[in-house]
Design a protein around this motif. Structure first.
Motif, PDB file in Angstrom:
ATOM      1  N   ASN A 113       0.827  -1.210   0.000  1.00 32.01           N
ATOM      2  CA  ASN A 113       0.000   0.000   0.000  1.00 32.01           C
ATOM      3  C   ASN A 113       0.859   1.257   0.000  1.00 32.01           C
ATOM      4  O   ASN A 113       0.522   2.252   0.640  1.00 32.01           O
ATOM      5  N   ASP A 114       1.969   1.202  -0.689  1.00 31.29           N
ATOM      6  CA  ASP A 114       2.907   2.316  -0.650  1.00 31.29           C
ATOM      7  C   ASP A 114       3.854   2.195  -1.835  1.00 31.29           C
ATOM      8  O   ASP A 114       4.042   1.118  -2.403  1.00 31.29           O
ATOM      9  N   GLY A 115       4.446   3.310  -2.165  1.00 33.55           N
ATOM     10  CA  GLY A 115       5.413   3.317  -3.247  1.00 33.55           C
ATOM     11  C   GLY A 115       5.828   4.734  -3.537  1.00 33.55           C
ATOM     12  O   GLY A 115       5.287   5.694  -2.974  1.00 33.55           O
ATOM     13  N   PRO A 116       6.792   4.922  -4.411  1.00 33.90           N
ATOM     14  CA  PRO A 116       7.297   6.267  -4.684  1.00 33.90           C
ATOM     15  C   PRO A 116       6.208   7.167  -5.247  1.00 33.90           C
ATOM     16  O   PRO A 116       5.528   6.836  -6.206  1.00 33.90           O
ATOM     17  N   GLY A 117       6.033   8.339  -4.596  1.00 38.63           N
ATOM     18  CA  GLY A 117       5.094   9.326  -5.100  1.00 38.63           C
ATOM     19  C   GLY A 117       3.639   9.022  -4.824  1.00 38.63           C
ATOM     20  O   GLY A 117       2.757   9.672  -5.394  1.00 38.63           O
ATOM     21  N   LEU A 118       3.343   8.055  -3.934  1.00 37.24           N
ATOM     22  CA  LEU A 118       1.952   7.661  -3.748  1.00 37.24           C
ATOM     23  C   LEU A 118       1.149   8.723  -3.006  1.00 37.24           C
ATOM     24  O   LEU A 118      -0.044   8.854  -3.206  1.00 37.24           O
ATOM     25  N   ASP A 119       1.771   9.474  -2.109  1.00 36.55           N
ATOM     26  CA  ASP A 119       1.042  10.581  -1.484  1.00 36.55           C
ATOM     27  C   ASP A 119       1.999  11.719  -1.161  1.00 36.55           C
ATOM     28  O   ASP A 119       3.216  11.586  -1.204  1.00 36.55           O
ATOM     29  N   GLU A 120       1.408  12.892  -0.835  1.00 32.60           N
ATOM     30  CA  GLU A 120       2.209  14.084  -0.622  1.00 32.60           C
ATOM     31  C   GLU A 120       3.029  14.038   0.652  1.00 32.60           C
ATOM     32  O   GLU A 120       3.982  14.804   0.816  1.00 32.60           O
ATOM     33  N   TYR A 121       2.702  13.122   1.580  1.00 31.04           N
ATOM     34  CA  TYR A 121       3.415  13.073   2.844  1.00 31.04           C
ATOM     35  C   TYR A 121       4.766  12.363   2.717  1.00 31.04           C
ATOM     36  O   TYR A 121       5.591  12.432   3.627  1.00 31.04           O
ATOM     37  N   GLU A 122       4.983  11.709   1.602  1.00 35.02           N
ATOM     38  CA  GLU A 122       6.291  11.082   1.390  1.00 35.02           C
ATOM     39  C   GLU A 122       7.396  12.131   1.412  1.00 35.02           C
ATOM     40  O   GLU A 122       8.479  11.903   1.948  1.00 35.02           O
ATOM     41  N   LYS A 123       7.141  13.311   0.831  1.00 36.28           N
ATOM     42  CA  LYS A 123       8.151  14.367   0.807  1.00 36.28           C
ATOM     43  C   LYS A 123       8.501  14.820   2.225  1.00 36.28           C
ATOM     44  O   LYS A 123       9.643  15.155   2.522  1.00 36.28           O
ATOM     45  N   LEU A 124       7.507  14.814   3.105  1.00 39.76           N
ATOM     46  CA  LEU A 124       7.737  15.229   4.479  1.00 39.76           C
ATOM     47  C   LEU A 124       8.720  14.311   5.174  1.00 39.76           C
ATOM     48  O   LEU A 124       9.551  14.755   5.967  1.00 39.76           O
TER      49      LEU A 124
ATOM     50  N   THR B 195       1.688  -1.505 -13.185  1.00 41.81           N
ATOM     51  CA  THR B 195       0.856  -1.386 -11.995  1.00 41.81           C
ATOM     52  C   THR B 195       0.304  -2.753 -11.636  1.00 41.81           C
ATOM     53  O   THR B 195       0.285  -3.671 -12.456  1.00 41.81           O
ATOM     54  N   SER B 196      -0.160  -2.880 -10.381  1.00 41.75           N
ATOM     55  CA  SER B 196      -0.615  -4.194  -9.901  1.00 41.75           C
ATOM     56  C   SER B 196      -2.024  -4.160  -9.319  1.00 41.75           C
ATOM     57  O   SER B 196      -2.516  -5.190  -8.874  1.00 41.75           O
ATOM     58  N   ALA B 197      -2.653  -2.993  -9.303  1.00 44.96           N
ATOM     59  CA  ALA B 197      -3.993  -2.876  -8.737  1.00 44.96           C
ATOM     60  C   ALA B 197      -4.780  -1.818  -9.506  1.00 44.96           C
ATOM     61  O   ALA B 197      -4.191  -0.884 -10.065  1.00 44.96           O
ATOM     62  N   ARG B 198      -6.115  -1.972  -9.485  1.00 42.50           N
ATOM     63  CA  ARG B 198      -6.985  -1.083 -10.264  1.00 42.50           C
ATOM     64  C   ARG B 198      -8.263  -0.854  -9.463  1.00 42.50           C
ATOM     65  O   ARG B 198      -9.000  -1.782  -9.165  1.00 42.50           O
TER      66      ARG B 198
ATOM     67  N   ALA C 255      -2.368   1.533  -9.666  1.00 43.17           N
ATOM     68  CA  ALA C 255      -1.241   1.789  -8.767  1.00 43.17           C
ATOM     69  C   ALA C 255      -0.374   0.541  -8.658  1.00 43.17           C
ATOM     70  O   ALA C 255      -0.854  -0.589  -8.809  1.00 43.17           O
ATOM     71  N   LEU C 256       0.899   0.748  -8.400  1.00 42.12           N
ATOM     72  CA  LEU C 256       1.832  -0.347  -8.122  1.00 42.12           C
ATOM     73  C   LEU C 256       1.925  -0.486  -6.606  1.00 42.12           C
ATOM     74  O   LEU C 256       2.507   0.353  -5.923  1.00 42.12           O
ATOM     75  N   LEU C 257       1.298  -1.545  -6.072  1.00 41.58           N
ATOM     76  CA  LEU C 257       1.232  -1.755  -4.628  1.00 41.58           C
ATOM     77  C   LEU C 257       1.811  -3.096  -4.194  1.00 41.58           C
ATOM     78  O   LEU C 257       2.115  -3.286  -3.015  1.00 41.58           O
ATOM     79  N   ASP C 258       1.945  -4.037  -5.128  1.00 39.06           N
ATOM     80  CA  ASP C 258       2.291  -5.421  -4.803  1.00 39.06           C
ATOM     81  C   ASP C 258       3.683  -5.744  -5.359  1.00 39.06           C
ATOM     82  O   ASP C 258       3.985  -5.434  -6.515  1.00 39.06           O
ATOM     83  N   TYR C 259       4.478  -6.404  -4.527  1.00 37.18           N
ATOM     84  CA  TYR C 259       5.885  -6.615  -4.881  1.00 37.18           C
ATOM     85  C   TYR C 259       6.345  -8.012  -4.475  1.00 37.18           C
ATOM     86  O   TYR C 259       5.800  -8.625  -3.552  1.00 37.18           O
ATOM     87  N   ILE C 260       7.385  -8.491  -5.167  1.00 39.90           N
ATOM     88  CA  ILE C 260       8.137  -9.668  -4.743  1.00 39.90           C
ATOM     89  C   ILE C 260       9.605  -9.256  -4.729  1.00 39.90           C
ATOM     90  O   ILE C 260      10.223  -9.070  -5.784  1.00 39.90           O
ATOM     91  N   MET C 261      10.151  -9.069  -3.540  1.00 39.56           N
ATOM     92  CA  MET C 261      11.528  -8.620  -3.367  1.00 39.56           C
ATOM     93  C   MET C 261      12.407  -9.811  -3.002  1.00 39.56           C
ATOM     94  O   MET C 261      12.011 -10.631  -2.167  1.00 39.56           O
ATOM     95  N   VAL C 262      13.579  -9.887  -3.593  1.00 40.36           N
ATOM     96  CA  VAL C 262      14.461 -11.028  -3.329  1.00 40.36           C
ATOM     97  C   VAL C 262      15.824 -10.557  -2.841  1.00 40.36           C
ATOM     98  O   VAL C 262      16.275  -9.451  -3.149  1.00 40.36           O
ATOM     99  N   SER C 263      16.483 -11.428  -2.093  1.00 41.25           N
ATOM    100  CA  SER C 263      17.814 -11.154  -1.579  1.00 41.25           C
ATOM    101  C   SER C 263      18.841 -11.244  -2.713  1.00 41.25           C
ATOM    102  O   SER C 263      18.567 -11.793  -3.787  1.00 41.25           O
ATOM    103  N   PRO C 264      20.045 -10.680  -2.506  1.00 41.00           N
ATOM    104  CA  PRO C 264      21.037 -10.656  -3.583  1.00 41.00           C
ATOM    105  C   PRO C 264      21.371 -12.025  -4.160  1.00 41.00           C
ATOM    106  O   PRO C 264      21.596 -12.159  -5.374  1.00 41.00           O
ATOM    107  N   ASP C 265      21.422 -13.083  -3.328  1.00 44.37           N
ATOM    108  CA  ASP C 265      21.754 -14.407  -3.857  1.00 44.37           C
ATOM    109  C   ASP C 265      20.662 -14.919  -4.795  1.00 44.37           C
ATOM    110  O   ASP C 265      20.952 -15.581  -5.799  1.00 44.37           O
TER     111      ASP C 265
END
Length: 335
Positions: free
Chosen positions: A217-228, A266-269, A281-291
């Motif tokens: 439920n978050d990502g770059p530029g998703l709301d104005e409070y990110e800048k804060l 994007t991953s949601a509508r 919006a892009l809200l859903d991710y699969i993040m992996v470790s370097p290996d």
């Protein structure tokens, strides 16, 4: 092996208390979609995914006579899915559990919550000074992340399923209250991200192959409070300010973080009634470790309008739109 993350909107409403599917003409909790239509659409999507493991965000509830695992395994049996066994993490009170459906022929899986001095168990409390007043604030998860220990024929790995809830300022009655609650909710979400990142650091230090997946439920530029606050919770969990050897990787997140004006998937509508249009919006991710990143996995968001293969298959395209307001995110890794 194929790993997927899928937020299924109102999955719980498709099951009776005994875990049976409610495959009938009654309206589901999705707008003007029957329970039968949503069940069959989900069946089609899961069959097409053919995943070894699916992290289900907003899985059926566990409460009194209701049971997440029983419901999901009944669903898997109905559509003869090979990911037919289920586990869940800590129960919560939101009717939206985090659970994993997996193929027992390909992996052994267990719920394995851990703790360290830097990161307590996710059903516990995390202390951090959020507002720089020299007093620790106490933070908890409404939906504790699901920590999973996985063993395959090629070795062991860790998975963490995450659902960080929206920062909407519910209950606000004035613009000032909207701002105050939004800032407070943003602080809480960033604290949860710091807590989660501490767990990631523990696993990377131990040399554990790791996948962190779910709805942020978050990502770059998703709301104005990110800048804060300077950065999103996504950037904290990824470790964007750390050396590459300590960073998690998701190509969709990396592309989005390059520039707020860059084209991204994007991953949601969601439908916005006041504006009579859809918001993606892009809200859903699969993040992996370097290996795991070194294995050059293939990521894909099964978006009915952005993915060419999904769009070309009219039945699958329709099923994705009926099944949920989020779309599956998939990674294929050569393990």
């Amino acid at each position: 092996m194929r790993f997927a993350s899928y937020n299924v909107e109102w999955f719980d409403a498709l099951f009776s208390d005994d875990g049976s599917l409610l495959e009938d003409g009654t309206w589901s909790s999705r707008y003007k979609i029957t329970r039968a239509d949503q069940v069959r659409a989900l069946g089609r999507v899961f069959i097409e995914l053919n995943a070894d493991a699916v992290m289900i965000i907003e899985a059926p509830d566990t409460k009194k006579s209701r049971d997440t695992v029983r419901a999901l395994e009944n669903f898997a049996a109905r559509f003869e899915l090979r990911c037919r066994k289920a586990i869940k993490g800590f129960d919560n009170d939101t009717q939206q559990q985090i659970a994993l459906l997996y193929d027992p022929d390909q992996m052994d899986v267990r719920h394995d919550p851990v703790a360290s001095e830097a990161a307590p168990r996710f059903d516990g409390k995390f202390r951090i000074d959020l507002d720089i007043d020299a007093r620790a604030d106490v933070i908890g998860f409404s939906k504790p992340p699901l920590e999973v220990a996985v063993t395959t024929a090629k070795g062991a790995m860790r998975m963490i399923g995450v659902h960080v809830k929206s920062k909407a300022p519910h209950g606000a009655r004035s613009p000032e209250e909207v701002m105050r609650l939004a800032i407070a909710n943003r602080r809480k979400q960033l604290a949860q991200a710091i807590w989660l990142r501490a767990r990631v650091d523990d696993h990377l230090a131990a040399g554990d192959p790791l996948i962190v997946m779910g709805d942020f439920n978050d990502g770059p530029g998703l709301d104005e409070y990110e800048k804060l606050f300077g950065r999103s919770s996504l950037e904290i969990v990824l470790g964007c300010d750390l050396p590459r050897a300590q960073q998690l990787f998701d190509p969709h997140a990396a592309r989005a973080l390059q520039s707020l004006t860059a084209a991204t998937q994007t991953s949601a509508r969601f439908y916005i009634p006041e504006e009579k249009r859809y918001l993606s919006a892009l809200l859903d991710y699969i993040m992996v470790s370097p290996d795991l990143r070194a294995k050059r996995g293939q990521w894909r968001i099964w978006h009915p309008f952005e993915d060419a293969a999904c769009y070309a298959d009219i039945d699958l395209r329709t099923a994705l739109l009926v099944a949920s307001d989020h779309f599956p995110v998939v990674v294929d890794l050569d393990l």
